[in-house]
Scaffold this active site. Structure first.
Site, PDB file in Angstrom:
ATOM      1  N   ASN A  10      26.790  14.324   1.591  1.00 24.87           N
ATOM      2  CA  ASN A  10      27.959  15.138   1.257  1.00 24.87           C
ATOM      3  C   ASN A  10      27.615  15.904  -0.016  1.00 24.87           C
ATOM      4  OD1 ASN A  10      30.386  16.204   0.475  1.00 24.87           O
ATOM      5  ND2 ASN A  10      31.426  14.235   0.152  1.00 24.87           N
ATOM      6  N   TRP A  11      27.325  17.192   0.156  1.00 27.07           N
ATOM      7  CA  TRP A  11      26.903  17.993  -0.997  1.00 27.07           C
ATOM      8  C   TRP A  11      28.074  18.377  -1.901  1.00 27.07           C
ATOM      9  CZ3 TRP A  11      22.470  21.952   0.592  1.00 27.07           C
ATOM     10  CH2 TRP A  11      21.291  21.225   0.786  1.00 27.07           C
ATOM     11  N   LYS A  12      29.292  18.088  -1.486  1.00 21.56           N
ATOM     12  CA  LYS A  12      30.480  18.444  -2.284  1.00 21.56           C
ATOM     13  C   LYS A  12      30.374  19.919  -2.698  1.00 21.56           C
ATOM     14  CE  LYS A  12      30.926  13.618  -3.448  1.00 21.56           C
ATOM     15  NZ  LYS A  12      31.367  12.585  -4.367  1.00 21.56           N
ATOM     16  N   HIS A  93      38.492  12.478   2.323  1.00 17.36           N
ATOM     17  CA  HIS A  93      37.710  12.070   1.148  1.00 17.36           C
ATOM     18  C   HIS A  93      38.658  11.908  -0.043  1.00 17.36           C
ATOM     19  CE1 HIS A  93      34.785  12.010  -2.078  1.00 17.36           C
ATOM     20  NE2 HIS A  93      33.847  11.786  -1.168  1.00 17.36           N
ATOM     21  N   GLU A  95      38.352  12.726  -3.002  1.00 16.34           N
ATOM     22  CA  GLU A  95      38.439  13.916  -3.855  1.00 16.34           C
ATOM     23  C   GLU A  95      39.424  14.932  -3.292  1.00 16.34           C
ATOM     24  OE1 GLU A  95      34.220  14.610  -4.153  1.00 16.34           O
ATOM     25  OE2 GLU A  95      34.055  12.799  -5.364  1.00 16.34           O
ATOM     26  N   GLU A 168      34.627   4.203   1.000  1.00 19.20           N
ATOM     27  CA  GLU A 168      34.158   4.700  -0.291  1.00 19.20           C
ATOM     28  C   GLU A 168      35.135   4.277  -1.381  1.00 19.20           C
ATOM     29  OE1 GLU A 168      31.411   8.374   0.320  1.00 19.20           O
ATOM     30  OE2 GLU A 168      33.448   9.041  -0.009  1.00 19.20           O
ATOM     31  N   GLY A 174      30.141   8.359  -7.726  1.00 18.26           N
ATOM     32  CA  GLY A 174      29.585   9.126  -8.844  1.00 18.26           C
ATOM     33  C   GLY A 174      29.542   8.371 -10.158  1.00 18.26           C
ATOM     34  N   SER A 214      27.723   5.818  -4.959  1.00 18.42           N
ATOM     35  CA  SER A 214      26.525   5.558  -5.769  1.00 18.42           C
ATOM     36  C   SER A 214      25.367   4.942  -4.980  1.00 18.42           C
ATOM     37  CB  SER A 214      26.873   4.689  -6.987  1.00 18.42           C
ATOM     38  OG  SER A 214      27.800   5.355  -7.819  1.00 18.42           O
ATOM     39  N   GLY A 235      26.568  11.093  -1.881  1.00 23.24           N
ATOM     40  CA  GLY A 235      26.894  12.287  -2.666  1.00 23.24           C
ATOM     41  C   GLY A 235      25.688  12.739  -3.465  1.00 23.24           C
ATOM     42  N   GLY A 236      25.676  12.407  -4.751  1.00 22.98           N
ATOM     43  CA  GLY A 236      24.651  12.890  -5.677  1.00 22.98           C
ATOM     44  C   GLY A 236      23.223  12.755  -5.174  1.00 22.98           C
TER      45      GLY A 236
HETATM   46  P1  13P Z   1      28.084   9.520  -4.853  1.00 28.97           P
HETATM   47  O1  13P Z   1      26.984   9.102  -3.899  1.00 28.97           O
HETATM   48  O2  13P Z   1      27.686  10.663  -5.742  1.00 28.97           O
HETATM   49  O3  13P Z   1      28.638   8.338  -5.587  1.00 28.97           O
HETATM   50  O4  13P Z   1      29.285  10.101  -3.956  1.00 28.97           O
HETATM   51  C1  13P Z   1      29.737   9.362  -2.885  1.00 28.97           C
HETATM   52  C2  13P Z   1      30.644  10.225  -2.095  1.00 28.97           C
HETATM   53  O5  13P Z   1      31.730  10.547  -2.516  1.00 28.97           O
HETATM   54  C3  13P Z   1      30.167  10.677  -0.780  1.00 28.97           C
HETATM   55  O6  13P Z   1      31.195  11.261  -0.043  1.00 28.97           O
END
Ligand code: 13P
Length: 257
Positions: A10-12, A93, A95, A168, A174, A214, A235-236
């Site tokens: 997920n590149w956000k 999600h 977010e 999640e 993050g 993470s 994510g990251g």
């Molecule tokens: P991180 O891997 O950066 O913690 O993000 C997880 C996430 O929200 C994937 O959708």
């Protein structure tokens, strides 16, 4: 894991066309690791360019609107992302639930729209740190997920193919604070039971449940060894081919389970 592990990046809100080289590298590496299903959810603007070049990975969106079309400035429909090449959409999600006030009911209506447009969905759920500290994480996630997933009467017959769930915990996203393997095992077992209760033994057992929060190449093997973990939503660490494929590689290793 009975099915192929599913590793989704997920590149956000990261990535311009300069990132296409990274997507290419991920696609090339995925061709060498067919034991794992690798997918990327880039920003909307990169769905089509990545889809056009990709030979192995599938491409998805990070959200879609619940309506088919209309006067919704700035929104994008499920049919539009499908037209751009998306095969799936991430929904619910945290977010978006927190940053855009998305309710369970709204997330469910988006899921219906996405499924009707022929997309697969990755339905996210997860509790805040406060909810976990108060001992209510399990009850919260059960309620959130049940209200966000399509009701059994509205679900497609091939539910296990069309729906993936991602657990999640918000406090793990993050932050570098991964949930303990015991916490992951407990919540994934709860989610599995809910899926079987909702969709029946045959389909409910086969839905993949991803862990997100993470996940890194360094901790991936330990997480994938947890029962009922069918992959990861990353994510990251999905922003570079090196770290993302490090995670995919760990998923392809035989586990003790
Ligand atoms: P991180 O891997 O950066 O913690 O993000 C997880 C996430 O929200 C994937 O959708």
């Amino acid at each position: 894991m009975t099915r192929r592990p599913y590793i989704v990046g997920n590149w956000k809100m990261h990535g311009t066309r300069a990132m296409l080289s990274e997507a290419r590298a991920i696609d090339r590496a995925a061709q060498r690791h067919m034991k794992v299903e690798v997918a990327l959810a880039p920003p909307f603007t990169l769905i089509h360019p990545i889809h056009r070049e990709a030979e192995q990975i599938s491409v998805g969106a990070q959200d879609c609107h619940q309506a088919d079309g209309g006067a919704y400035t700035g929104d994008i429909s499920a049919a539009m992302v499908a037209d751009a090449g998306a095969k799936f959409v991430i929904l619910g999600h945290s977010e978006r639930r927190q940053g855009h006030g998305e309710s369970d009911a709204l997330v469910r209506s988006k899921a219906q729209a996405a499924l009707a447009a022929g997309l697969r969905i990755i339905m996210c759920c997860g509790e805040t740190a406060q909810t976990r500290e108060s001992g209510k994480a399990v009850a919260f996630v059960k309620k959130q997920l049940k209200a966000s997933l399509p009701a059994p009467a509205d679900a497609p017959a091939d539910i296990a193919e069309r729906i993936t769930v991602a657990y999640e915990p918000i406090w793990a996203i993050g932050t570098g604070n991964v949930a303990t393997t015991a916490d992951i095992a407990e919540m994934h077992a709860v989610i599995r039971k809910l899926l079987v209760d909702l969709y029946g033994e045959e389909q409910g057992r086969e839905v993949r449940i991803l862990y997100g929060g993470s996940v890194k190449p360094e901790n991936a093997a330990e997480i994938f060894a947890v029962p009922e973990v069918g992959g990861a939503l990353v994510g990251g660490a999905s922003l570079t081919a090196d770290s993302f494929m490090g995670i995919a590689l760990a998923a392809g290793e035989p586990s003790d389970h």
